[in-house]
Motif scaffolding. Sequence first.
Motif, mmCIF file in Angstrom:
data_model
loop_
_atom_site.group_PDB
_atom_site.id
_atom_site.type_symbol
_atom_site.label_atom_id
_atom_site.label_comp_id
_atom_site.label_asym_id
_atom_site.label_seq_id
_atom_site.Cartn_x
_atom_site.Cartn_y
_atom_site.Cartn_z
ATOM 1 N N GLN A 134 -37.722 1.466 42.764
ATOM 2 C CA GLN A 134 -36.891 0.415 43.344
ATOM 3 C C GLN A 134 -37.399 -0.974 42.932
ATOM 4 O O GLN A 134 -36.603 -1.844 42.572
ATOM 5 C CB GLN A 134 -36.866 0.528 44.871
ATOM 6 N N CYS A 135 -38.714 -1.167 42.960
ATOM 7 C CA CYS A 135 -39.285 -2.465 42.571
ATOM 8 C C CYS A 135 -38.964 -2.788 41.113
ATOM 9 O O CYS A 135 -38.596 -3.917 40.791
ATOM 10 C CB CYS A 135 -40.799 -2.470 42.787
ATOM 11 N N ILE A 136 -39.093 -1.801 40.249
ATOM 12 C CA ILE A 136 -38.804 -2.015 38.829
ATOM 13 C C ILE A 136 -37.317 -2.316 38.629
ATOM 14 O O ILE A 136 -36.955 -3.210 37.867
ATOM 15 C CB ILE A 136 -39.277 -0.809 37.989
ATOM 16 N N GLN A 137 -36.462 -1.606 39.338
ATOM 17 C CA GLN A 137 -35.020 -1.859 39.226
ATOM 18 C C GLN A 137 -34.683 -3.272 39.689
ATOM 19 O O GLN A 137 -33.922 -3.986 39.032
ATOM 20 C CB GLN A 137 -34.237 -0.839 40.047
ATOM 21 N N LEU A 138 -35.244 -3.678 40.813
ATOM 22 C CA LEU A 138 -34.954 -5.007 41.328
ATOM 23 C C LEU A 138 -35.472 -6.099 40.396
ATOM 24 O O LEU A 138 -34.809 -7.114 40.187
ATOM 25 C CB LEU A 138 -35.555 -5.181 42.733
ATOM 26 N N VAL B 67 -38.652 -9.653 45.127
ATOM 27 C CA VAL B 67 -38.713 -8.206 45.375
ATOM 28 C C VAL B 67 -39.490 -7.956 46.661
ATOM 29 O O VAL B 67 -39.069 -7.164 47.510
ATOM 30 C CB VAL B 67 -39.365 -7.447 44.189
ATOM 31 N N SER B 68 -40.618 -8.641 46.819
ATOM 32 C CA SER B 68 -41.450 -8.505 48.011
ATOM 33 C C SER B 68 -40.645 -8.799 49.281
ATOM 34 O O SER B 68 -40.698 -8.042 50.253
ATOM 35 C CB SER B 68 -42.649 -9.452 47.906
ATOM 36 N N GLU B 69 -39.907 -9.876 49.250
ATOM 37 C CA GLU B 69 -39.083 -10.251 50.409
ATOM 38 C C GLU B 69 -37.955 -9.244 50.622
ATOM 39 O O GLU B 69 -37.640 -8.889 51.761
ATOM 40 C CB GLU B 69 -38.522 -11.661 50.214
ATOM 41 N N HIS B 70 -37.362 -8.788 49.536
ATOM 42 C CA HIS B 70 -36.229 -7.875 49.626
ATOM 43 C C HIS B 70 -36.607 -6.542 50.270
ATOM 44 O O HIS B 70 -35.849 -6.007 51.085
ATOM 45 C CB HIS B 70 -35.645 -7.627 48.234
ATOM 46 N N ILE B 71 -37.775 -6.007 49.913
ATOM 47 C CA ILE B 71 -38.173 -4.706 50.454
ATOM 48 C C ILE B 71 -39.168 -4.831 51.600
ATOM 49 O O ILE B 71 -39.651 -3.823 52.118
ATOM 50 C CB ILE B 71 -38.728 -3.772 49.361
ATOM 51 N N SER B 72 -39.472 -6.063 52.000
ATOM 52 C CA SER B 72 -40.380 -6.338 53.126
ATOM 53 C C SER B 72 -41.747 -5.681 52.934
ATOM 54 O O SER B 72 -42.257 -4.992 53.820
ATOM 55 C CB SER B 72 -39.752 -5.889 54.448
#
Length: 179
Positions: free
Chosen positions: A136-140, A151-156
């Motif tokens: 998910q991190c790589i996709q984002l 990404v950090s904020e998006h996935i908390s």
Amino acid sequence: MSTPQLLERDLQQIALGDTAAFRRLYEATSAKLFSVSYTMLRRTDWAEEALQDTFIKVWHRAADYSVSKGSVMSWLISIVRYRSIDLLRNRANQELSADDFDELPAADMLESTIESLGQSKNLRMCMDELQPTTRQCIQLAFVCGLSHQEVSEHISEALGSVKSWIRRGLDSLKRCLQR
């Protein structure tokens, strides 16, 4: 002469101001580059703008291309990708809220990007081997164009964790693709 060699020759001619070579390069690559851009942006008008900006840059910077930077197509894809990321960030700040990123179909976007890069089977298999959070991190980051902080904020999750997951994930993908 093979297609990669023709693209290299056209790019050399573009550096000398050859409009016919520019037209040939555009006709040979624009559909694929538009696909990459549209996959990231999901808006035709933005993708068209990214494509236009890419070819303007190619016209002015063709002499900057070097075989050591990879194939002509890889070089062009990187230009359109970075321009698409810039557009996404600029327009996202103006028109999208953070919640809108939740609606971006990251897996579908990755699939389309992989298809457009021509390595779908191997890359898809390697992506499937990653942990879900890493994937998910790589996709984002690489498909949606989010920064590590975003990404950090998006996935908390903590920024350091996100950076580590992306770095390790990319290392895993590299090893997997080299098999």
